[in-house]
Scaffold this motif. Structure first.
Motif, PDB file in Angstrom:
ATOM      1  N   CYS A  57      36.508 -28.518  -5.871  1.00 20.85           N
ATOM      2  CA  CYS A  57      37.437 -27.619  -6.394  1.00 20.85           C
ATOM      3  C   CYS A  57      37.037 -26.394  -7.038  1.00 20.85           C
ATOM      4  O   CYS A  57      35.728 -26.633  -7.687  1.00 20.85           O
ATOM      5  N   THR A  58      37.788 -25.203  -7.053  1.00 17.61           N
ATOM      6  CA  THR A  58      37.337 -24.070  -7.666  1.00 17.61           C
ATOM      7  C   THR A  58      38.209 -23.608  -8.811  1.00 17.61           C
ATOM      8  O   THR A  58      39.574 -23.722  -8.699  1.00 17.61           O
ATOM      9  N   ALA A  59      37.984 -22.719  -9.476  1.00 20.11           N
ATOM     10  CA  ALA A  59      38.615 -21.830 -10.265  1.00 20.11           C
ATOM     11  C   ALA A  59      38.028 -20.502 -10.643  1.00 20.11           C
ATOM     12  O   ALA A  59      36.880 -20.512 -10.833  1.00 20.11           O
ATOM     13  N   SER A  60      38.974 -19.384 -10.304  1.00 23.72           N
ATOM     14  CA  SER A  60      38.312 -18.084 -10.475  1.00 23.72           C
ATOM     15  C   SER A  60      38.613 -17.412 -11.928  1.00 23.72           C
ATOM     16  O   SER A  60      39.794 -17.448 -12.334  1.00 23.72           O
ATOM     17  N   VAL A  61      37.688 -16.563 -12.444  1.00 23.10           N
ATOM     18  CA  VAL A  61      38.000 -16.044 -13.717  1.00 23.10           C
ATOM     19  C   VAL A  61      37.627 -14.393 -13.429  1.00 23.10           C
ATOM     20  O   VAL A  61      36.403 -14.152 -12.857  1.00 23.10           O
ATOM     21  N   SER A  62      38.730 -13.594 -13.586  1.00 19.50           N
ATOM     22  CA  SER A  62      38.354 -12.267 -13.322  1.00 19.50           C
ATOM     23  C   SER A  62      38.230 -11.464 -14.692  1.00 19.50           C
ATOM     24  O   SER A  62      38.877 -11.864 -15.631  1.00 19.50           O
ATOM     25  N   VAL A  63      37.647 -10.262 -14.464  1.00 20.12           N
ATOM     26  CA  VAL A  63      37.347  -9.411 -15.919  1.00 20.12           C
ATOM     27  C   VAL A  63      38.013  -8.244 -15.687  1.00 20.12           C
ATOM     28  O   VAL A  63      38.195  -7.503 -14.631  1.00 20.12           O
ATOM     29  N   ASN A  64      38.795  -7.827 -16.767  1.00 22.72           N
ATOM     30  CA  ASN A  64      39.821  -6.680 -16.856  1.00 22.72           C
ATOM     31  C   ASN A  64      39.039  -5.445 -16.768  1.00 22.72           C
ATOM     32  O   ASN A  64      37.685  -5.296 -17.411  1.00 22.72           O
ATOM     33  N   SER A  65      39.563  -4.290 -16.135  1.00 22.61           N
ATOM     34  CA  SER A  65      38.872  -3.098 -16.115  1.00 22.61           C
ATOM     35  C   SER A  65      39.843  -2.036 -16.571  1.00 22.61           C
ATOM     36  O   SER A  65      40.963  -1.816 -15.921  1.00 22.61           O
ATOM     37  N   SER A  66      39.708  -1.513 -17.993  1.00 22.34           N
ATOM     38  CA  SER A  66      40.760  -0.723 -18.531  1.00 22.34           C
ATOM     39  C   SER A  66      40.318   0.787 -18.442  1.00 22.34           C
ATOM     40  O   SER A  66      39.047   1.011 -18.415  1.00 22.34           O
TER      41      SER A  66
END
Length: 1012
Positions: free
Chosen positions: A685-694
């Motif tokens: 099972c997977t979970a993704s975390v994205s990084v904000n680009s301001s």
């Protein structure tokens, strides 16, 4: 001269100060000599007087232990216990003997002074605990050893030899054996088990050629070895050579020729007289002769048995005779047979009217008549009765049983009866004979010309008895079953008279008899009662419960009862068995050639329980974050026995569900969880975390935007070392001084302390007061000038700088030139973000620093600034010693000035400024920008660490450094600056698969040090 006078006058007016400095100089010189000659060290002095630095946080430490630290084969539970000091976070990881690494804790967790956790393991494992705190990181280890399975039993070996290997009937031979790793040794042919087992001898007297088979049995199984004793009959008297010589025709008229034909037996050479000599082939042949007168030809045959003669006469007549003498030849093919075999007698005759064949054996021709007949039977009877002695060179004990008796007489009667008698056709023919002993057959031909004889001998040898050793095979089909199933044992045998199947486990054969039976049950009972010890290499604790008790005895009784016993048919068959545990079945085959064994093992496995497929879920909160922040992973599983997450997190407990915190995330990351079911099935099972680009504001310059940091390779690296050794890390040993040296030491220490107090009170405190009084004016000036520059269209540089002021002439090689404006040194300030000196609240110090950091690269130009008379330098403040009488005296010394000329690339300085300001977004953006430009993370961090280390050295040792970095870091205390350098350097290594991983870890630690 005038200067000398002034100095003398100055010293004369201040005797106390003069004396004080004289004492101070003397003590300083003495301490310097002590340090230079290694009588003591600064570290020892400092540690004795002050102790470890109060402002340097002690490094964390930990103690990790396991109880028990040794587990039996198969593993079991153990308890990990730990103690920590000066630690804020901790993580425990494990690595087993097969290279599997897991995390015991759920990632990094808050450190506790004491703690424990129960662990269950099946193989040897090393546990590593890592603790971190303000003073750095430390690790401790402990090992839990799982005892390996007992070594496999060593298969026994044996050797069996006979000496001599060949004997005559009635003789004896000695069997010698040697074994290794055997508990018993047995020899077939009714010898049985022998002792000592390791080596010994036994005398045997077989009546026939015999193959002896020894069986060595040990904990590793059974092995056989053989030795053959060949038995030969008492060598008979060597057969005398025999020859026949025939002339054909035997009579010729003068001038004609005759053919001499010969046959020999047991001959090595044959010759004929009358000047013929040796002839070949020796066994049989012919030669033509033409005598002029009647001539007798004598053949001489020679062999190992002696010499013999044969004759043939060629009669020469002038007038042809009325009748021709008869002639015959008799040949045996083959001339030698084994007992029970047959030979063919072939004859030819000439001028014959009849032909008969009789049996003749010279050994049995007791009367010497040239034929074995009734007269010889009568004489042998008299020998058997003891009335006469056996004639010399004759054999009366025909059956070779030690005496002449009725059996010998009956044998001779049989031989006489074997006379063939008259045969037809007379001229040529053949007859098959089967003699039981060497026999000479004599042919008698009769014709009008008289009578003649011819002979052929058939040699009979004994056939060595064939002793066929029994052989068996035993096969289990299927060889592996589940508990409650059955298997079919199939066997085949050769040369067997009986076959039996028994259950045999060498580890339970305590008596060493090669079978597990009641005797082994009795011995195991004695072991359980404590009367005897368990035999070496045997297993008495059958149930593996730690002792030999009634349960083990009952198990052995069950094994003995499972013996199948004798089975039929012997040659081949099958039997169904249903063992409840893995069982080795041993087949024993018996025949005239001895005994042999064969084995088949039925492996019993437990029926695997029906298990459901595992299920898992994995979520990340938050799923979107800024670079450098942490996310919490939450998992839940069903029907799972283990759960692990990649990205360096490892195995997690509890398996059913829980949460763990990730490391700082700088790029979009997908975490994959793997759940393993009890039957070995896996699911992910997977979970993704994205990084904000301001991004920055668009059009018209509105909105805030990320700082633009451009990086390039550093042109030089400071040669100064980046690692430091704290006094707290040096064990205190004291000073090995005598009483006098100790007194001198303390006097010097007190004098040095007084001097230091004087310098602080009369130098440092006035300097700090003056600096504080002028700080507001300098800040106000810098803010207002900065605002004016923006208003007039001036482009701000990419680094925080104060407004340049009027250039100050600088002399170079005797000439004067004007430098470009540069920034004045900035003093220490703890008011980051202070607004009171900004006009109209337009900008704050924080706004200026961040704004300058975001300035475009094109505007970055090295700026220099002269020192104005109205601006007080930060690092050049000394307290003048002046009054009306001393104002004209020159200063004795000046502290080394900070190098104001900067050669550091602007991108490195901009990155360093963003790091010191704690701007996490700008720092990681700068790292990515540097990596995309082809640079390496290690070079960027090395250059940054060098800049900060130069500033630290400038504070501690007075060396030169970058003035901009010095002003920017002025708000940081020296220990904090030192810890910042350590945070960068401890992760610049090759321990990670990519250097960017180490760089991110270093930057995270550095930002944590600054509280960002």
């Amino acid at each position: 001269m005038t200067n000398i006078t002034k100095i003398v006058a100055y010293l004369d007016k201040r005797p106390i100060r003069t004396g004080f400095f004289a004492v101070l100089a003397t003590v300083t010189i003495g301490i310097s000599i002590a340090f230079a000659t290694s009588l003591t060290t600064p570290a020892q002095v400092y540690a004795q007087v002050v102790g470890p630095p109060c402002c340097v946080p002690p490094p964390p430490s930990c103690i990790l232990s396991a109880d028990p630290s040794t587990l039996p084969n198969g593993g079991g539970p153990t308890t990990l216990s730990w103690e920590t000091t000066a630690a804020s976070d901790m993580i425990i990881q494990s690595s087993d003997s097969e290279g599997n690494s897991t995390a015991v804790t759920s990632g990094w967790v808050s450190a506790t002074d004491f703690g424990s956790q129960s662990i269950s393991l099946v193989r040897s494992t090393e546990y590593t605990m890592t603790v971190s705190g303000p003073g750095g990181e430390s690790t401790c280890h402990t090992n839990v050893t799982v005892e390996p399975p007992p070594p496999a039993p060593i298969a026994p070996t044996c050797a069996l030899t006979a000496s001599p290997t060949s004997i005559q009937s009635g003789g004896s031979s000695t069997l010698s054996w040697s074994t290794k790793d055997a508990t018993s040794f047995s020899i077939d042919h009714d010898i049985g088990f022998v002792t000592p087992v390791d080596a010994g001898t036994r005398s045997v007297s077989p009546i026939n050629t015999t193959i002896y088979t020894g069986t060595a049995t040990g904990s590793g199984g059974s092995v056989t070895c053989t030795a053959t004793v060949t038995v030969t009959e008492t060598p008979p008297v060597t057969n005398a050579p025999v020859c026949t010589l025939v002339a054909n025709p035997p009579g010729i008229q003068s001038g004609n020729s005759s053919t001499l034909s010969w046959n020999t037996t047991n001959a090595s050479s044959f010759s004929i007289d009358q000047n013929i000599g040796s002839v070949t082939p020796i066994v049989s042949g012919a030669i033509s002769v033409s005598p002029t007168a009647t001539t007798k030809y004598t053949g001489t045959v020679t062999g190992s048995g002696g010499t013999a003669h044969c004759e043939a006469t060629v009669t020469v007549t002038e007038t042809p005779p009325v009748t021709n003498a008869p002639v015959c030849t008799l040949v045996a093919n083959p001339p030698s047979i084994q007992n029970g075999g047959s030979s063919e007698l072939s004859w030819t005759t000439t001028h014959a009217t009849s032909f008969s064949i009789g049996v003749y054996t010279s050994a049995y021709d007791y009367t010497g008549e040239g034929v074995v007949d009734v007269a010889d039977i009568n004489l042998l009877t008299q020998v058997g009765l003891g009335n006469v002695s056996c004639p010399a060179s004759k054999t009366c004990d025909i059956n070779n049983d030690g005496s002449t008796n009725i059996a010998d007489i009956l044998t001779l009667v049989k031989i006489v009866r074997e006379n063939i008698g008259s045969v037809t056709p007379v001229n040529a023919g053949s007859r098959t004979v089967t003699p039981t002993a060497t026999t000479k057959y004599t042919g008698t031909v009769t014709g009008s010309g008289g009578t003649a004889h011819c002979e052929a001998t058939v040699t009979v040898t004994e056939t060595p008895p064939v002793t066929n050793a029994p052989v068996c095979t035993l096969v289990a089909n299927p060889p592996s079953i589940q508990n409650g199933g059955s298997s079919e044992l199939s066997w085949t045998t050769t040369h067997a008279t009986s076959f039996s199947i028994g259950v045999y486990t060498s580890a339970y054969d305590y008596t060493g008899e090669g079978v597990v039976d009641v005797a082994d049950i009795n011995l195991l009972t004695q072991v359980g009662l404590g009367n005897v010890s368990c035999p070496a290499s045997k297993t008495c604790d059958i149930n593996n419960d730690g002792s030999t008790n009634i349960a083990d005895i009952l198990t052995l009784v069950k094994i003995v009862r499972e013996n199948i016993g004798s089975v039929t048919p012997v040659n081949a068959g099958s039997r169904t068995v249903t063992p409840t545990a893995t069982t080795k079945y041993t087949g024993t085959v018996t025949g005239s050639g001895g005994t042999a064994h064969c084995e088949a093992t039925v492996t019993v496995t437990e029926t695997p329980p029906v298990t459901n497929a595992p299920v898992c879920t994995l979520t990340a909160e938050p799923a979107s974050l800024d670079s450098g922040e942490h996310s919490t992973l939450t998992w839940a599983t069903t029907n799972a026995s283990a759960f692990r997450i990649d990205q360096g997190i490892g195995s997690l407990t509890p398996v059913a569900g829980g949460a763990t915190t990730t490391r700082a995330i700088t790029d979009g990351t997908t975490f994959t969880g793997t759940a393993t079911g009890t039957s070995g099935q896996t699911i992910t099972c997977t979970a993704s975390v994205s990084v904000n680009s301001s991004g920055g504001g668009g059009g018209g310059g509105g909105g805030s935007r990320n700082p633009r940091v451009l990086l390039s390779a550093i042109p030089r690296v400071s040669p100064g070392p980046l690692a430091n050794l704290y006094l707290s890390q040096i064990p205190y040993t004291g000073l090995d001084l005598g009483p006098a040296e100790t007194i001198v030491y303390w006097v010097a220490l007190i004098a040095w302390s007084l001097a230091l107090a004087y310098l602080v009170l009369f130098g440092a405190v006035p300097f700090a007061g003056r600096y504080a009084r002028g700080f507001g004016d300098r800040v106000s000036f810098a803010l207002n000038e900065r605002e004016r520059q923006f208003r007039d269209g001036y482009t701000a540089p990419a680094k925080p700088m104060k407004q340049s002021v009027q250039a100050m002439p600088v002399a170079t090689h005797g000439e004067r030139r004007t430098e470009s404006p540069r920034e004045a040194p900035r003093g220490y300030s703890s008011f980051d973000g202070f607004r009171s000196f900004a006009h109209n609240d337009a900008l704050s110090v924080e706004d200026i620093v961040k704004g300058l950091t975001r300035a475009p690269q094109a505007s970055l130009q090295p700026m220099t600034e002269p020192i104005r008379d109205t601006v007080e330098p930060i690092f050049e403040m000394v307290e003048p010693i002046s009054d009306s009488a001393e104002s004209e005296m020159p200063l004795e010394s000046e502290p080394k000035k900070t190098d104001e000329t900067s050669t550091t690339p602007a991108d490195i300085r901009g990155f360093t400024m963003a790091l010191v300001e704690g701007d996490r977004t700008a720092v990681f953006a700068g790292l990515r920008q540097h990596m995309r430009g082809g640079g390496t993370a290690e070079s960027l961090l090395s250059a940054t660490a060098c800049l900060l280390d130069d500033v630290y050295r400038a504070r501690v040792e007075g060396t030169s450094c970058d003035p901009d970095i010095a002003r920017l870091t002025a708000r940081l205390a020296t220990p904090t600056l030192e810890k910042l350098v350590m945070s960068l350097t401890t992760a610049i290594d090759s321990s990670y698969s990519t250097d960017v991983t180490g760089a991110k870890l270093a930057l995270t630690r550095a930002l944590s040090t600054l509280g960002a």
